[in-house]
Design a protein around this motif. Structure first.
Motif, PDB file in Angstrom:
ATOM      1  N   LYS A 184     -45.720 -24.554 -35.121  1.00 56.96           N
ATOM      2  CA  LYS A 184     -46.719 -25.634 -35.185  1.00 56.96           C
ATOM      3  C   LYS A 184     -48.042 -25.119 -35.727  1.00 56.96           C
ATOM      4  O   LYS A 184     -48.703 -25.762 -36.523  1.00 56.96           O
ATOM      5  N   SER A 232     -42.524 -30.778 -39.336  1.00 51.69           N
ATOM      6  CA  SER A 232     -42.182 -31.366 -38.040  1.00 51.69           C
ATOM      7  C   SER A 232     -42.896 -32.707 -37.851  1.00 51.69           C
ATOM      8  O   SER A 232     -44.036 -32.885 -38.281  1.00 51.69           O
ATOM      9  N   THR A 233     -42.195 -33.642 -37.185  1.00 51.76           N
ATOM     10  CA  THR A 233     -42.825 -34.948 -36.926  1.00 51.76           C
ATOM     11  C   THR A 233     -43.557 -34.952 -35.580  1.00 51.76           C
ATOM     12  O   THR A 233     -44.177 -35.931 -35.203  1.00 51.76           O
ATOM     13  N   ASN A 234     -43.453 -33.823 -34.828  1.00 49.03           N
ATOM     14  CA  ASN A 234     -44.043 -33.802 -33.478  1.00 49.03           C
ATOM     15  C   ASN A 234     -45.418 -33.139 -33.422  1.00 49.03           C
ATOM     16  O   ASN A 234     -45.898 -32.833 -32.342  1.00 49.03           O
ATOM     17  N   ILE A 235     -45.988 -32.921 -34.558  1.00 45.81           N
ATOM     18  CA  ILE A 235     -47.265 -32.201 -34.543  1.00 45.81           C
ATOM     19  C   ILE A 235     -48.435 -33.174 -34.404  1.00 45.81           C
ATOM     20  O   ILE A 235     -48.529 -34.146 -35.147  1.00 45.81           O
ATOM     21  N   GLU A 236     -49.256 -32.890 -33.416  1.00 47.46           N
ATOM     22  CA  GLU A 236     -50.452 -33.734 -33.243  1.00 47.46           C
ATOM     23  C   GLU A 236     -51.571 -33.171 -34.108  1.00 47.46           C
ATOM     24  O   GLU A 236     -51.881 -31.982 -34.031  1.00 47.46           O
ATOM     25  N   LYS A 264     -48.720 -40.515 -40.465  1.00 50.86           N
ATOM     26  CA  LYS A 264     -48.557 -41.566 -39.438  1.00 50.86           C
ATOM     27  C   LYS A 264     -47.541 -42.602 -39.899  1.00 50.86           C
ATOM     28  O   LYS A 264     -46.653 -43.012 -39.152  1.00 50.86           O
ATOM     29  N   ASN A 317     -43.975 -41.152 -39.980  1.00 52.43           N
ATOM     30  CA  ASN A 317     -43.401 -40.990 -38.637  1.00 52.43           C
ATOM     31  C   ASN A 317     -42.900 -42.311 -38.069  1.00 52.43           C
ATOM     32  O   ASN A 317     -42.016 -42.324 -37.227  1.00 52.43           O
TER      33      ASN A 317
END
Lengths: 208, 291
Positions: A118, A134-138, A155, A158
């Motif tokens: 990440k 990755s689609t889970n990265i804030e 955004k 995703n």
């Protein structure tokens, strides 16, 4: 539809797609789109001759490059995914480990885990505007402020309902060649979508 | 074998060995594998006799188009292209003002790499900013937006233009031959009252027979291997309108991985080359003495 090495392009989905492509060529693009390469599409968009371009986040850096686009161009650009809530999925990098002993293989895996972590993905986004895999990265606010367009795209991507896989990796190579050499015929109405589909099917079936 | 024969054989040996390794073995391999179903990188080959040839000549529409285009281009190149080069050489041979400049500048397209030429022509014929459409717009047709390389009506013509008129090599060869004709021949003709036109037609051209045969062979065979400019511009499209045999061979071998079928096309190309050279040699009585 989710298959590799397609041999039949005469299905209703493909005919519908080719009909739409023909309509876009005939009504919604520039004359040099037929047979045109990336630079034709990019130049037309960057010189504001066209309102939209179907492309990926790798083009964003060009929007702020004064040698390629007029000043302030990036502020005029917004991002959207395809109609029907779809997004084109274009994988950029892949890795193979060819180490012969476990020690080297483990070390390589550790390095790859770091390269795809990440932290490194975020750093890539922050420094050069690379889209995180990755689609889970804030995304932290300061990074979002620095790269608003790509953040907007992340955004939207995703939340996409469909992901279109890269057909360049899924079709037979000779089908892709047939596609590009016959596009002008489709665009100039010398070939119907049905005939175009038949040509692709014939090309695909040359593969055993 | 006498001593002289031994030395001749010894000196010829390297050439013969290189020829066998570089040309004869690959040509034999091409012809041999054309009778096989030979695909991909597995190396597996299945003997299928004449099936590749039957398919090529009976049911392959792309091959028919590529063969037709190749023949048309051979014909155009060995007539129009050679004629342009020869006419220019005849004009330059008069050594009027600026002839050296024209001779050198006409060679430029021949020394530019094909990849650069391809990009140049793509830009020259670009429908929006290309120089061709821009000039036509200046001279009246403001609405012209012809996509020269990809329009059905212009694609073949446009691809042909990328090589047909650039006959610098022919000009150089013919000019060198004209320069080697003794000045006394022209003087004698002038004393007899022959005009420049008659000297060109009845004296110079017959004396150029051998070099013209060489030029026709060079021009015709260049069309049997023309690849880069088509690949870089139209890739044989739109549809198969600008496809030729070398490009079709490339696509069959390296895009379809169908090596057996590609080698069938290769065999046809080799036969076409041999026939072309034999025809030109016979037509021009190439190598025969005038007396």
């Amino acid at each position: 539809m989710n298959t590799t090495n397609i041999k039949d392009f005469t299905t209703p989905e493909f005919i519908d797609a080719f009909t739409k492509i023909q309509k876009m060529f005939k009504e919604y693009t520039t004359t040099d789109a037929v047979g045109g390469k990336y630079e034709n599409g990019a130049n037309n968009f960057l010189s504001e001759k066209t309102a939209m371009i179907a492309n990926g986040p790798w083009m964003i850096s060009d929007f702020q490059d004064p040698t390629k686009a007029p000043a302030g161009f990036i502020d005029k650009v917004g991002a959207a995914i395809f109609p029907g809530q779809g997004v084109f999925d274009a994988p950029m990098l892949g890795f193979f480990i060819a180490s012969k002993d476990k020690e080297h293989a483990d070390a390589t895996v550790t390095l790859l885990k770091y390269l795809t972590s990440k932290e490194v993905q975020l750093r890539g986004l922050e420094m050069v505007g690379t889209m995180p895999a990755s689609t889970n990265i804030e995304i932290p606010q300061e990074v979002a402020n620095k790269h608003p367009l790509i953040t907007e795209l992340i955004k939207l991507a995703n939340g996409a309902k469909y992901k279109y896989n890269n057909y360049q990796g899924l079709w037979y190579p000779n089908t892709l060649d047939t596609l590009s050499t016959n596009y002008p015929a489709l665009a100039l109405n010398k070939m119907t979508p049905q005939e175009f589909a038949k040509k692709l099917t014939e090309a695909a079936n040359k593969n055993k | 074998m006498n001593r002289k024969g031994f030395w001749i054989a010894l000196f010829l040996m390297p050439t013969i060995l290189i020829f066998l390794l570089i040309y004869a073995v690959p040509v034999f391999t091409v012809v041999f594998t054309s009778f096989f179903d030979y695909r991909g990188f597995s190396g597996r080959m299945t003997f299928i006799g004449l099936i590749n040839y039957i398919q090529l000549f009976t049911s392959d529409s792309s091959f028919k188009k590529a063969l037709g285009n190749t023949l048309i281009w051979i014909l155009l190149q060995s007539t129009v292209h050679v004629a342009i080069g020869t006419i220019l050489a005849l004009i330059l041979a008069k050594k009027r003002f600026g002839w050296k400049f024209v001779r050198t500048s006409y060679m430029i397209p021949n020394i530019i790499s094909a990849s650069a030429l391809g990009v140049i022509f793509l830009n020259v014929f670009n429908p929006t900013y290309g120089i061709v459409n821009s000039i036509i717009k200046i001279f009246g047709n403001k609405n012209i937006n012809t996509n020269w390389f990809f329009d059905y009506n212009t694609a073949f013509f446009t691809v042909t233009i990328t090589w047909l008129i650039y006959a610098g090599l022919i000009t150089i060869l013919v000019l060198a031959e004209i320069m080697s004709i003794p000045e006394s021949v022209f003087e004698a003709a002038k004393i007899d009252g022959a005009s420049d036109f008659k000297i060109n037609i009845y004296i110079i051209l017959p004396m150029l027979r051998n070099i013209l045969a060489t030029c026709v062979i060079l021009a015709a065979t260049s069309m049997l291997k023309e690849f880069e400019l088509i690949f870089l511009t139209t890739k044989g499209g739109p549809a198969d309108l600008t496809l030729n045999l070398p490009l079709y061979l490339y696509k069959t071998a390296l895009i379809e991985n169908n090596f057996g079928y590609a080698n069938t096309i290769g065999t046809v190309l080799i036969i076409m080359g041999v026939i072309t050279i034999a025809l030109v040699t016979k037509l021009f009585k190439f190598g025969e003495s005038d007396v």
